[in-house]
Design a protein around this motif. Structure first.
Motif, mmCIF file in Angstrom:
data_model
loop_
_atom_site.group_PDB
_atom_site.id
_atom_site.type_symbol
_atom_site.label_atom_id
_atom_site.label_comp_id
_atom_site.label_asym_id
_atom_site.label_seq_id
_atom_site.Cartn_x
_atom_site.Cartn_y
_atom_site.Cartn_z
ATOM 1 N N SER A 7 0.872 -1.145 0.171
ATOM 2 C CA SER A 7 0.106 -0.030 0.055
ATOM 3 C C SER A 7 1.089 1.119 -0.047
ATOM 4 O O SER A 7 2.070 1.318 0.552
ATOM 5 C CB SER A 7 -0.817 -0.005 1.146
ATOM 6 O OG SER A 7 -1.637 1.270 1.354
ATOM 7 N N PRO A 8 0.736 2.365 -0.793
ATOM 8 C CA PRO A 8 1.201 3.535 -0.854
ATOM 9 C C PRO A 8 0.663 4.613 0.083
ATOM 10 O O PRO A 8 1.218 5.627 0.247
ATOM 11 C CB PRO A 8 1.305 3.981 -2.302
ATOM 12 C CG PRO A 8 -0.194 3.607 -2.666
ATOM 13 C CD PRO A 8 -0.364 2.068 -1.832
ATOM 14 N N ALA A 9 -0.470 3.839 0.733
ATOM 15 C CA ALA A 9 -1.381 5.038 1.264
ATOM 16 C C ALA A 9 -1.503 4.549 2.852
ATOM 17 O O ALA A 9 -2.552 5.347 3.508
ATOM 18 C CB ALA A 9 -2.674 5.145 0.731
ATOM 19 N N GLY A 10 -0.929 3.501 3.387
ATOM 20 C CA GLY A 10 -0.985 3.284 4.919
ATOM 21 C C GLY A 10 -2.138 2.334 5.153
ATOM 22 O O GLY A 10 -2.611 2.244 6.376
ATOM 23 N N TYR A 11 -2.942 2.042 4.238
ATOM 24 C CA TYR A 11 -3.974 0.931 4.618
ATOM 25 C C TYR A 11 -3.696 -0.473 4.249
ATOM 26 O O TYR A 11 -2.476 -0.626 3.470
ATOM 27 C CB TYR A 11 -5.223 1.492 3.513
ATOM 28 C CG TYR A 11 -5.886 2.566 3.570
ATOM 29 C CD1 TYR A 11 -7.090 2.684 4.380
ATOM 30 C CD2 TYR A 11 -5.452 3.774 3.022
ATOM 31 C CE1 TYR A 11 -7.716 3.921 4.303
ATOM 32 C CE2 TYR A 11 -6.054 4.798 3.107
ATOM 33 C CZ TYR A 11 -7.128 5.199 3.842
ATOM 34 O OH TYR A 11 -8.025 6.295 3.968
ATOM 35 N N LEU A 199 -5.559 2.332 -3.084
ATOM 36 C CA LEU A 199 -4.855 2.587 -1.623
ATOM 37 C C LEU A 199 -4.336 1.251 -1.080
ATOM 38 O O LEU A 199 -3.380 1.459 -0.383
ATOM 39 C CB LEU A 199 -6.129 2.703 -0.734
ATOM 40 C CG LEU A 199 -6.927 3.950 -0.990
ATOM 41 C CD1 LEU A 199 -8.180 4.051 0.161
ATOM 42 C CD2 LEU A 199 -6.250 5.052 -1.041
ATOM 43 N N ALA A 200 -4.499 0.209 -1.607
ATOM 44 C CA ALA A 200 -4.129 -1.060 -1.173
ATOM 45 C C ALA A 200 -4.133 -2.447 -2.321
ATOM 46 O O ALA A 200 -5.154 -2.292 -2.914
ATOM 47 C CB ALA A 200 -4.517 -1.655 0.135
ATOM 48 N N ALA A 201 -3.065 -3.107 -2.487
ATOM 49 C CA ALA A 201 -3.126 -4.118 -3.428
ATOM 50 C C ALA A 201 -3.180 -5.633 -2.678
ATOM 51 O O ALA A 201 -2.181 -5.596 -1.558
ATOM 52 C CB ALA A 201 -2.156 -4.248 -4.382
ATOM 53 N N GLY A 202 -3.596 -6.510 -3.218
ATOM 54 C CA GLY A 202 -3.397 -7.826 -2.434
ATOM 55 C C GLY A 202 -4.339 -8.734 -3.390
ATOM 56 O O GLY A 202 -4.417 -8.879 -4.581
ATOM 57 N N ARG A 203 -4.733 -10.240 -2.900
ATOM 58 C CA ARG A 203 -5.357 -11.111 -3.404
ATOM 59 C C ARG A 203 -6.477 -11.766 -2.753
ATOM 60 O O ARG A 203 -6.140 -11.665 -1.593
ATOM 61 C CB ARG A 203 -4.389 -12.162 -3.901
ATOM 62 C CG ARG A 203 -3.367 -11.909 -4.908
ATOM 63 C CD ARG A 203 -3.927 -11.739 -6.368
ATOM 64 N NE ARG A 203 -4.382 -12.962 -6.739
ATOM 65 C CZ ARG A 203 -5.507 -13.217 -7.506
ATOM 66 N NH1 ARG A 203 -6.428 -12.274 -7.618
ATOM 67 N NH2 ARG A 203 -6.043 -14.495 -7.941
#
Length: 414
Positions: A7-11, A199-203
């Protein structure tokens, strides 16, 4: 199971979405956002903050081109989020896709959404000239699972007016590596630049056989009934005819000041219609998200403890167990009359619409536009009926819908 990557945004992904289910053979899982204000009642300040943070990421990517950008939000879930992003970056124009074919509006383009419960998207700006520039196009969705919807939109719009740069912005980016390669291939095929921010990346790892198991579940328990019916009241909110109520027909940066003034006036009228000191849960109607969100925020700044969410077309699975995001559900008649189509008979839904930790039971404030203010809204099986039958006190606040013809004429006169 949800996995967080970065996350580049702290989420973190598990903070932004909670896993739910829906009985859809195309896609049985539903990622329920905690910051969107769609399925879950949310503090309007939290919703606005998430949209602002996403807008900040877009602005950092675009730099001095941010104020020239065109922003497109996807119906129905991202109509409000897209407007938040557009407002944050000061975009020249904001438009959201729509599933309401508005009389008098010309359809500029359309595209399909493969996994959705309602697949068609229409673009109905007051003029195609809103897109006739070389500025970046920012496409906003709450969740990117494969990127297919965004790519289909890019291809459709690129055919009408080619440009060189596209940005896809989302609260969460859940794409697998093959989906990311597909975007790169599409960009190369079109000869354009396609970038992503989230805001965030995942799977999301979905166990094999989930679709079959969800389809086989018994019908969920919807439309709870209380021993005593709640009350219903109606209030007409003022809104200028020349100020767009959102992005369905295009919202220009020049509309911002008049929109903010109209919100303040409408919020004053709404506050006067509510019981002093009682919490309010503001509920928007499907694509009408940004205006109710801003009303909810205005009520909160006036001292009313407020939460925000909206109705939806999405048939999520309701299960009243701790930790599951869809604890209570309502299904009701589509309030709009849509002649010569099946759309009028497609059921609509509202989830949760409750506030367990509120000191007092909140009033449910339904914010609808005039095409949804029909006999079907009030009829047996309509939204007012099913909510009051559940013991809820309802205030229906009606906003005059934007007339695309009148808005086009007012813009041409400038």
């Amino acid at each position: 199971m949800l996995h967080h990557h970065d996350s580049p945004a702290g989420y973190r992904v598990p903070e932004l979405v909670h896993p739910g289910l829906r009985r859809n053979p195309r896609r049985a899982h539903l990622l329920v956002s905690t910051v969107l204000g769609k399925h879950v009642p949310t503090d309007p300040a939290v919703v606005l903050a998430a949209g602002d943070r996403l807008g900040d990421l877009v602005a950092a990517l675009l730099g001095e081109d941010a104020s020239t950008a065109v922003v497109l939000g996807f119906a129905e879930t991202a109509t409000g989020l897209g407007h938040c992003v557009a407002a944050r970056i000061g975009a020249a124009c904001y438009l959201h896709s729509t599933r309401r074919d508005v009389p008098g509006a010309d359809t500029f383009a359309g595209f399909e959404e493969g996994h959705s419960h309602a697949t068609f998207h229409l673009l109905q700006p007051t003029s195609p000239d809103l897109f006739a520039n070389s500025a970046p196009l920012v496409l906003v969705d709450d969740e990117i699972s494969t990127g297919t919807t965004a790519l289909d939109a890019i291809r459709a719009l690129h055919r009408h007016h080619p440009r060189t740069r596209y940005v896809i912005a989302s609260l969460v980016d859940m794409r697998a590596e093959e989906h990311r390669r597909g975007v790169s291939e599409a960009a190369a095929d079109l000869g354009v630049r396609i970038e992503h921010v989230s805001l965030a990346a995942g799977r999301a790892v979905i166990p094999e056989g989930t679709t079959e198991r969800v389809t086989a579940l018994p019908d969920p328990a919807l439309n709870p009934q209380a021993p005593h019916r709640g009350t219903a009241a109606f209030v007409d909110l003022p809104w200028p005819a020349t100020v767009p109520d959102g992005g369905r027909h295009g919202f220009l940066s020049a509309d911002t000041a008049a929109f903010d003034t109209a919100i303040a006036t409408a919020a004053d009228a709404l506050a006067a219609a509510l019981e002093p000191g009682r919490p309010a849960m503001v509920i928007g109607h499907e694509e009408l998200m940004y205006l109710p969100l801003r009303l909810a925020d205005a009520l909160a700044t006036r001292g009313t403890v407020t939460r925000f969410q909206t109705t939806t077309r999405s048939p999520g699975y309701v299960l009243d167990v701790p930790g599951y995001p869809l604890r209570r559900g309502f299904t009701f008649l589509a309030p709009e009359h849509v002649p010569e189509t099946h759309e009028t008979e497609v059921p609509r839904y509202l989830y949760n619409a409750q506030w367990p930790d509120a000191e007092r039971r909140p009033a449910l404030v339904l914010v609808v536009d005039s095409p949804a203010d029909t006999d079907r809204l009030r009829a047996t099986g309509g939204l007012v009926d099913v909510l009051t039958e559940a013991g809820e006190d309802v205030v229906v606040a009606v906003i005059p819908a934007t007339d695309p013809v009148a808005l086009r004429i007012s813009r041409e006169a400038l």
